[in-house]
Design a protein around this motif. Sequence first.
Motif, PDB file in Angstrom:
ATOM      1  N   GLU A   1      -7.096 -15.012  -5.927  1.00 33.37           N
ATOM      2  CA  GLU A   1      -5.633 -14.784  -5.879  1.00 33.37           C
ATOM      3  C   GLU A   1      -5.319 -13.482  -5.147  1.00 33.37           C
ATOM      4  N   ILE A   2      -6.162 -12.461  -5.382  1.00 34.46           N
ATOM      5  CA  ILE A   2      -5.946 -11.158  -4.732  1.00 34.46           C
ATOM      6  C   ILE A   2      -6.178 -11.295  -3.231  1.00 34.46           C
ATOM      7  N   ILE A   3      -7.188 -12.062  -2.885  1.00 31.68           N
ATOM      8  CA  ILE A   3      -7.479 -12.275  -1.457  1.00 31.68           C
ATOM      9  C   ILE A   3      -6.284 -12.968  -0.797  1.00 31.68           C
ATOM     10  N   LYS A   4      -5.793 -13.999  -1.485  1.00 34.99           N
ATOM     11  CA  LYS A   4      -4.665 -14.773  -0.943  1.00 34.99           C
ATOM     12  C   LYS A   4      -3.441 -13.861  -0.733  1.00 34.99           C
ATOM     13  N   GLU A   5      -3.221 -13.032  -1.725  1.00 31.91           N
ATOM     14  CA  GLU A   5      -2.055 -12.145  -1.662  1.00 31.91           C
ATOM     15  C   GLU A   5      -2.191 -11.143  -0.506  1.00 31.91           C
ATOM     16  N   ALA A   6      -3.392 -10.580  -0.367  1.00 35.94           N
ATOM     17  CA  ALA A   6      -3.601  -9.600   0.713  1.00 35.94           C
ATOM     18  C   ALA A   6      -3.380 -10.263   2.067  1.00 35.94           C
ATOM     19  N   LYS A   7      -3.910 -11.458   2.223  1.00 33.27           N
ATOM     20  CA  LYS A   7      -3.768 -12.141   3.515  1.00 33.27           C
ATOM     21  C   LYS A   7      -2.297 -12.448   3.801  1.00 33.27           C
ATOM     22  N   ALA A   8      -1.586 -12.799   2.743  1.00 30.93           N
ATOM     23  CA  ALA A   8      -0.154 -13.097   2.933  1.00 30.93           C
ATOM     24  C   ALA A   8       0.619 -11.824   3.276  1.00 30.93           C
ATOM     25  N   ASN A   9       0.098 -10.673   2.818  1.00 30.69           N
ATOM     26  CA  ASN A   9       0.803  -9.398   3.043  1.00 30.69           C
ATOM     27  C   ASN A   9       0.224  -8.606   4.206  1.00 30.69           C
ATOM     28  N   TYR A  10      -0.403  -9.291   5.133  1.00 28.90           N
ATOM     29  CA  TYR A  10      -1.069  -8.602   6.244  1.00 28.90           C
ATOM     30  C   TYR A  10      -0.173  -7.554   6.910  1.00 28.90           C
ATOM     31  N   HIS A  11       1.037  -7.921   7.259  1.00 32.92           N
ATOM     32  CA  HIS A  11       1.896  -7.002   8.023  1.00 32.92           C
ATOM     33  C   HIS A  11       2.230  -5.750   7.211  1.00 32.92           C
ATOM     34  N   GLN A  12       2.467  -5.986   5.928  1.00 30.75           N
ATOM     35  CA  GLN A  12       2.795  -4.848   5.065  1.00 30.75           C
ATOM     36  C   GLN A  12       1.584  -3.900   4.938  1.00 30.75           C
ATOM     37  N   ILE A  13       0.405  -4.483   4.733  1.00 28.33           N
ATOM     38  CA  ILE A  13      -0.808  -3.669   4.593  1.00 28.33           C
ATOM     39  C   ILE A  13      -1.044  -2.870   5.877  1.00 28.33           C
ATOM     40  N   LYS A  14      -0.922  -3.544   6.994  1.00 25.40           N
ATOM     41  CA  LYS A  14      -1.149  -2.874   8.291  1.00 25.40           C
ATOM     42  C   LYS A  14      -0.160  -1.712   8.480  1.00 25.40           C
ATOM     43  N   ARG A  15       1.052  -1.924   8.052  1.00 25.56           N
ATOM     44  CA  ARG A  15       2.079  -0.889   8.221  1.00 25.56           C
ATOM     45  C   ARG A  15       1.840   0.272   7.243  1.00 25.56           C
ATOM     46  N   GLU A  16       1.421  -0.069   6.030  1.00 27.44           N
ATOM     47  CA  GLU A  16       1.352   0.973   4.994  1.00 27.44           C
ATOM     48  C   GLU A  16       0.062   1.804   5.025  1.00 27.44           C
ATOM     49  N   LEU A  17      -1.018   1.248   5.545  1.00 32.10           N
ATOM     50  CA  LEU A  17      -2.283   2.000   5.508  1.00 32.10           C
ATOM     51  C   LEU A  17      -2.169   3.360   6.206  1.00 32.10           C
ATOM     52  N   PRO A  18      -1.600   3.431   7.420  1.00 32.34           N
ATOM     53  CA  PRO A  18      -1.503   4.761   8.056  1.00 32.34           C
ATOM     54  C   PRO A  18      -0.547   5.704   7.342  1.00 32.34           C
ATOM     55  N   GLU A  19       0.256   5.148   6.436  1.00 33.70           N
ATOM     56  CA  GLU A  19       1.193   6.009   5.705  1.00 33.70           C
ATOM     57  C   GLU A  19       0.610   6.443   4.357  1.00 33.70           C
ATOM     58  N   SER A  20      -0.642   6.089   4.127  1.00 38.61           N
ATOM     59  CA  SER A  20      -1.254   6.414   2.834  1.00 38.61           C
ATOM     60  C   SER A  20      -2.007   7.730   2.933  1.00 38.61           C
ATOM     61  N   ILE A  21      -2.353   8.283   1.783  1.00 42.77           N
ATOM     62  CA  ILE A  21      -3.025   9.583   1.777  1.00 42.77           C
ATOM     63  C   ILE A  21      -4.482   9.478   2.234  1.00 42.77           C
ATOM     64  N   ASN A  22      -5.098   8.295   2.002  1.00 41.61           N
ATOM     65  CA  ASN A  22      -6.532   8.183   2.319  1.00 41.61           C
ATOM     66  C   ASN A  22      -6.929   6.824   2.915  1.00 41.61           C
ATOM     67  N   GLY A  23      -5.956   6.113   3.461  1.00 41.09           N
ATOM     68  CA  GLY A  23      -6.310   4.882   4.174  1.00 41.09           C
ATOM     69  C   GLY A  23      -6.523   3.667   3.281  1.00 41.09           C
TER      70      GLY A  23
END
Length: 539
Positions: free
Chosen positions: A229-251
Amino acid sequence: MKDKQRDHLTPDFDAIVIGAGFSGLYMLHRLRKAGYRTQVYEAGADVGGVWYWNRYPGARCDSESMYYNYTFSKELYKEWTWTDRFPQQEEILHYLNYVADKFNLRKGIQFNTRVTAAHYNEEQQLWHIYTDDYSHVTTTFFISGAGCLSTKNVPNFKGLEHFKGAWYHTGNWPHENVDFTGKRVGVIGTGSSGIQAIPVIAKEADHLIVFQRTPQYTVPAKNHPLDPEIIKEAKANYHQIKRELPESINGVLTKVSRHSALKDDPEERQRVYEEAWQEGGFSFPLVYKDLTSNEASNETAASFIRQKIEQIVEDPETAKKLQPDHYYGTKRPNLDDHYYQTFNRDNVTLADVNEDPIAEITSKGIRTTSSDFPLDVIVFATGFDGMTGSLFKIDIRGRKGVALKEKWEDGGQVRTYLGLATADFPNFFMITGPESPSVLVNMPTAIEQHVEWIAGCLEYMQKHGKTTVEANPSAEKMWSKHSREIADKTLFPKTDSWYTGANIPGKPRSFLIYLGGFEAYTQICHDVAAKYYDGFTMS
Ligand code: N01
């Protein structure tokens, strides 16, 4: 790339990249897509970088697998599925092979080839690259993806050459299976590599002796198969993850506390630490915001782990020896799978080589100042010449023939601009170089940001008819000073570690990593580019 201004000498390549790990593979892909004639040289026989060399038992990444991948391709992100919460070495290597095949990268890589020297010719405005197969090529841009932790540190113990058994370094592990069954094994070193290898080797060896110089804090990884389920959710949220990673404190996308450890009462702190301990992974060092900046806060985390050691390790004397007293987190925090529990096994002995140092290696084993330990195998989990080691292994010379090593050792201080470039070395870039946040960030995220910034810079130059880019000495001075000032406000420089260069005898001591956080760093890099590469001179 069209080289109108240098018709007299067309370089063999537009860009040469060192290394076919996460950095080199993406740099190659990105530059090739933009039309640059790019060549990668890789010392290993295949792709993978650190994951090609570090095949020791138990090798697994401490970054959560959901983030331990590239995000540049949605298709790739959707196609690839990790097995566990923390990816195993073999699976990461499989991933990087998959990437190389998918994007047809192998044809741009020359394997089994080490770059030995890179000299900048000021008149030609070209880099001359020399390799250990005696070839010599020229390139406009020279980019290092040599890695932060790829030059192994084998301490210069007297007598190693006389040892009759087998010895290995974790960072250069054989490709064939090493069988410890029935063997007396010694592991020297209790950093991240040792902490992963020791519990696995202990299960196989007849007897294991752990030679510990500095005890280490480690928190359970609590690895487990990933929930579909977590894998499915991450894949569905690809754009959000890609956008948010550079805005995080440690990637990685994780909870980061804005709360001081001292604001909670002792019961609440105990509850917070216990919850993080049970959850496992790197939530523990992030449960309070000031664990690496405030001594009293730090002590609350340190004493929690010391108590855990006391509870877990049955022999009180061994438990005492395993309890660290440096500031928690100022050596790289570790994750483990039953590390402290391993010392309850009958076939495991802890040798404290701080108290009783290794005097020499004999034909039969390890001799400390007071004892002899007969061994069949010695495992060096003794780490790396971090951040600068792999750069210094290459004779890199910039303007006026000055070597990078000479420049940085003069005054005992690494000097870079953004960890990406250094003055007097035109058209030379470092992916995750010293004074970048790199190793304190999820590496693929840090690497993508660097690669994209470098590629963006080259594209800007091409568009504006520029052929040379170089960090200004003033910008470099400002960045190094800023980087040092941030480090000096923390507890990190107070501990001997590879972050400070203290693990390598004779290495000048300076803090080698930018501690301002990944989010702040990416913003600074973005602003520099937006202000027409402020701090760089282009011509
Ligand atoms: O190396 P280290 P590592 N005599 O330098 C000891 C990444 N990594 O390979 O602390 C006796 O941390 C040394 O003792 P001391 C990660 O970033 C990640 O373990 O200097 N002992 C120390 O105990 C990590 O931080 C992952 O007193 C000697 C050990 O050897 C980095 O790589 C996995 C000695 C070296 O520890 C390096 O980790 C593995 C001597 N002469 C690595 N010289 C994951 O993501 C050194 N030591 C899971």
